[in-house]
Design a protein around this motif. Structure first.
Motif, PDB file in Angstrom:
ATOM      1  N   THR A 521       1.324 -37.100  11.993  1.00  0.00           N
ATOM      2  CA  THR A 521       2.263 -36.283  11.363  1.00  0.00           C
ATOM      3  C   THR A 521       3.499 -36.332  11.897  1.00  0.00           C
ATOM      4  N   LEU A 525       7.172 -31.849  14.372  1.00  0.00           N
ATOM      5  CA  LEU A 525       6.541 -30.636  14.106  1.00  0.00           C
ATOM      6  C   LEU A 525       5.414 -30.046  14.896  1.00  0.00           C
ATOM      7  N   THR A 527       1.728 -29.633  16.791  1.00  0.00           N
ATOM      8  CA  THR A 527       0.646 -29.594  16.364  1.00  0.00           C
ATOM      9  C   THR A 527       0.477 -28.777  15.128  1.00  0.00           C
ATOM     10  N   LEU A 528      -0.391 -29.095  14.387  1.00  0.00           N
ATOM     11  CA  LEU A 528      -0.287 -28.280  12.965  1.00  0.00           C
ATOM     12  C   LEU A 528      -1.619 -28.558  12.301  1.00  0.00           C
ATOM     13  N   ASP A 529      -1.773 -27.798  11.282  1.00  0.00           N
ATOM     14  CA  ASP A 529      -3.014 -27.768  10.537  1.00  0.00           C
ATOM     15  C   ASP A 529      -2.895 -28.799   9.323  1.00  0.00           C
ATOM     16  N   LEU A 533      -0.706 -28.440   5.570  1.00  0.00           N
ATOM     17  CA  LEU A 533       0.355 -29.375   5.406  1.00  0.00           C
ATOM     18  C   LEU A 533       0.272 -30.296   3.982  1.00  0.00           C
ATOM     19  N   HIS A 564       5.707 -25.563   8.587  1.00  0.00           N
ATOM     20  CA  HIS A 564       4.575 -25.920   9.440  1.00  0.00           C
ATOM     21  C   HIS A 564       4.976 -26.057  10.928  1.00  0.00           C
ATOM     22  N   GLY A 565       5.985 -26.278  11.133  1.00  0.00           N
ATOM     23  CA  GLY A 565       6.610 -26.597  12.661  1.00  0.00           C
ATOM     24  C   GLY A 565       7.350 -25.391  13.057  1.00  0.00           C
ATOM     25  N   ARG A 568       5.927 -19.358  15.227  1.00  0.00           N
ATOM     26  CA  ARG A 568       5.269 -18.461  14.838  1.00  0.00           C
ATOM     27  C   ARG A 568       5.678 -16.794  15.010  1.00  0.00           C
TER      28      ARG A 568
END
Ligand code: ADP
Ligand code: MG
Length: 616
Positions: A521, A525, A527-529, A533, A564-565, A568
């Motif tokens: 990925t 970004l 670490t992500l889901d 994505l 996504h990055g 939060r």
């Protein structure tokens, strides 16, 4: 020959030429389809005559009266009958219809109006000792007579369409026709800032109601134009717009482009001009939209007044009787210039906030209901900094007791050095974080409230775009490839784009029917889901459709990826992190809007805060 064909009989309709009056009535249908069209032709004639001031009056939506008076060069008495004749003009000899710098050239407007109403034309030619007039009723001109008129020309059109009652039926309500007249005059006045204009509705009485008044603007061309646009489009627009001025290859585009946060719910504030001629051209409107491509949500419409200047040879204005459309010899470069100069102007406005939003915030705060039964007056708080923030952030919360300093609803972070606020950063120095989402910053003269999540999304998006323009986006390989299950067509659709997606840092491989393996990925970004994505990327590809330009599709994908990055909501930021975010926003084009077109920050001027507390 077919024996069963029509028999030649004496009943065959005879072909005969129409008389002049009928010809004019038919032509009038094209040129003067409604009162606003007559106003347009008359004002254009005044401007063509070099008028410095144009006064317009109408009654009953223009159906009973339209009168336009100007101080232009006038018409010689002997020429008055000619001015009314069809295809008689002083503006071209007809040899080169592409070399036109006046509004008129077809020589049919006055003739058409005279055919569908009662027209009186009075004029005093420059240098002539006296004025003369001529009247026409339903196409029959009267004699030229002396008249009383100091200078210029007055045209009066009464009983429009009284000779063609069928047309009257097609007119809309007086109100709608009046609105159309207003709009027409406004557009013409925008393009002629050095000419004074007035527009009155004299339906009730001769004094009437002034609908528009614009004084002649002075100063250099740009100053005059911007002042006129502010006068006609409103101060709010002017304060939330950026100047556009770009030239390329013999074309020039200038004017004002509204910031995305000042966009409208409908395309009601889009004014386009080609060589000073107001028009609604599909290609130009499309280019305007494209210039705001990733700054506005689908249902928002930019506000702008843009003037394109080019060699008259490059554009044909003679494709429409009322000249509302034009045809460019080469539309490509025109579109390119519009899109590029808008993007550039809007990007350089990256860190300008919106005063609309702060007005709105102020209104919302003022509108906060007072506690029932209480006649409660906000009082100057003992610590203005904290308490005004309280008012801004928690207008509806009950105040625990007058004079008491309420508990500020934010985690009290260490206050940064005053000196940093004064250092002149447009977004100021971070002071605190509210609700885990908003950064409160202070500049020399304002409070700035930043939606950190939305801003961060934008910054990531802009960085991804910059990376993608420079070559492949750096990817980060996953330790273990993540397997994402999709429907078969979805998986196939994504894999068909695998090569393009790999250049954007998203490396996919087939993993049996209806599944893909995500190998890497975009490094940016973190670490992500990967599943979330992928689904967003699929949506972006579906939304932008097959016809979208490749660049627009890439941007749509990057925009989804950026979400996504992002920071939060809820995460507590350290002061250095907040300040770093503010500094990066200042350095990043288009950072005043998030990827969905919402503002990323609002400013509340100190003066606004003071007004809120009744100190001003
Ligand atoms: P066009 O504008 O296409 O030439 P019009 O029928 O609108 O045709 O006008 C015919 C002519 O009358 C113009 O060419 C101009 O010479 C003269 N004219 C019309 N209105 C004015 C005015 N307000 N001031 C001076 N001349 C005018
Ligand atoms: Mg004309």
């Amino acid at each position: 020959m077919n024996a069963a064909g029509p028999k030649i009989t004496s009943a065959l309709p005879a072909i005969r030429p129409l008389d002049e009056a009928a010809i004019n009535r038919i032509a009038a249908g094209e040129v003067i389809e409604r009162p606003a069209a007559a106003v347009k032709e008359l004002v254009e004639n005044a401007l063509d005559a070099g008028a410095r001031r144009v006064d317009i009056a109408f009654a009953d939506g223009g159906k009973t009266l339209i009168r336009v008076a100007d101080d232009g060069h006038g018409i010689a008495a002997a020429d008055l009958p000619l001015a009314l004749a069809r295809h008689a003009t002083s503006k071209t000899d007809g040899a080169d219809l592409l070399d036109i710098s006046s509004f008129g050239f077809r020589g049919e407007a006055l003739a058409s109006m005279a055919a569908v109403g009662r027209l009186r034309l009075a004029s005093r030619a420059a240098g002539s000792p006296e004025a003369a007039e001529i009247a026409v009723d339903a196409g029959r001109p009267g004699p030229v007579r002396p008249a009383a008129l100091g200078r210029g020309t007055v045209v009066e059109l009464r009983g429009l369409f009284h000779a063609t009652p069928a047309r009257l039926k097609f007119l809309r309500s007086d109100r709608a026709e009046a609105q159309a007249i207003h709009d027409t005059v406004r557009r013409l006045a925008m393009a002629a800032p050095r000419v004074a204009f007035s527009l009155r509705d004299v339906s009730g009485d001769e004094t009437g109601r002034t609908l528009l008044r614009a004084d002649a603007e002075t100063g250099d061309d740009t100053t005059a134009l911007h002042a006129r646009l502010a006068a006609l489009m409103g101060r709010e627009f002017a304060e939330n717009a950026v100047p556009v001025d770009a030239a390329h290859d013999g074309l020039r585009l200038h004017g004002l482009a509204g910031l995305p946060a000042a966009s409208r719910g409908a395309a009601v504030a889009q004014f386009l001009f080609v060589n000073g001629r107001p028009l609604r051209d599909r290609m130009l409107l499309g280019a305007l939209r494209a210039g705001y491509a990733d700054l506005l949500a689908r249902d928002r419409h930019p506000a702008a007044a843009l003037f394109l200047e080019c060699d008259p040879q490059r554009v044909d204005v003679n494709v429409h009787p009322a000249k509302a459309e034009v045809r460019f010899r080469e539309p490509g470069p025109v579109r390119g210039l519009v899109v590029a100069s808008l993007r550039h102007a809007l990007a350089s406005a990256g860190h300008r906030g919106t005063t609309v939003a702060s007005d709105f915030a102020l209104g919302a705060m003022r509108g906060a209901p007072a506690p029932a039964g209480a006649s409660w007056q906000p009082r100057p708080p003992s610590r203005p900094g904290v308490a005004s923030l309280h008012a801004a952030a928690a207008a509806q919360a009950p105040i625990p007791g007058l004079g008491e300093v309420p508990q500020a609803p934010f985690a009290a972070g260490p206050l940064t050095d005053e000196a940093e606020a004064a250092a002149g950063h447009p977004l100021g120095a971070a002071r605190a974080q509210l609700f885990g989402t908003y950064i409160v910053a202070q500049t020399d003269s304002a409070m700035v409230l930043v939606d950190a999540h939305a801003a961060h999304e934008r910054l990531v998006y802009e960085r991804l775009k910059a990376l993608a323009r420079g070559g492949p986006v750096p990817a980060q390989a996953l330790l273990v490839p993540e397997i994402v299950t999709l429907s078969e067509p979805e998986a196939a659709g994504l894999l068909a784009q695998a090569e393009a997606l790999a250049r954007l840092g998203l490396v996919l491989e087939p993993f049996g029917p209806g599944a893909v393996a995500v190998r890497a990925t975009p490094a940016l970004l973190g670490t992500l889901d990967a599943g979330a994505l992928l689904r967003d990327v699929l949506d972006a590809l579906a939304d932008s459709g097959d016809v979208a330009l490749l660049d627009a599709r890439i941007d749509a994908v990057l925009s989804r990826m950026a979400c996504h990055g992002s920071v939060r909501a809820g995460r507590q930021l350290r002061p250095e992190e907040m300040n770093a975010l503010l500094r990066e926003m200042e350095a990043t084009p288009r950072s005043a809007q998030c990827n969905h077109g919402r503002p990323t920050f609002v400013r509340l001027e100190r003066a606004d805060i003071e007004r809120l507390f009744g100190r001003r």
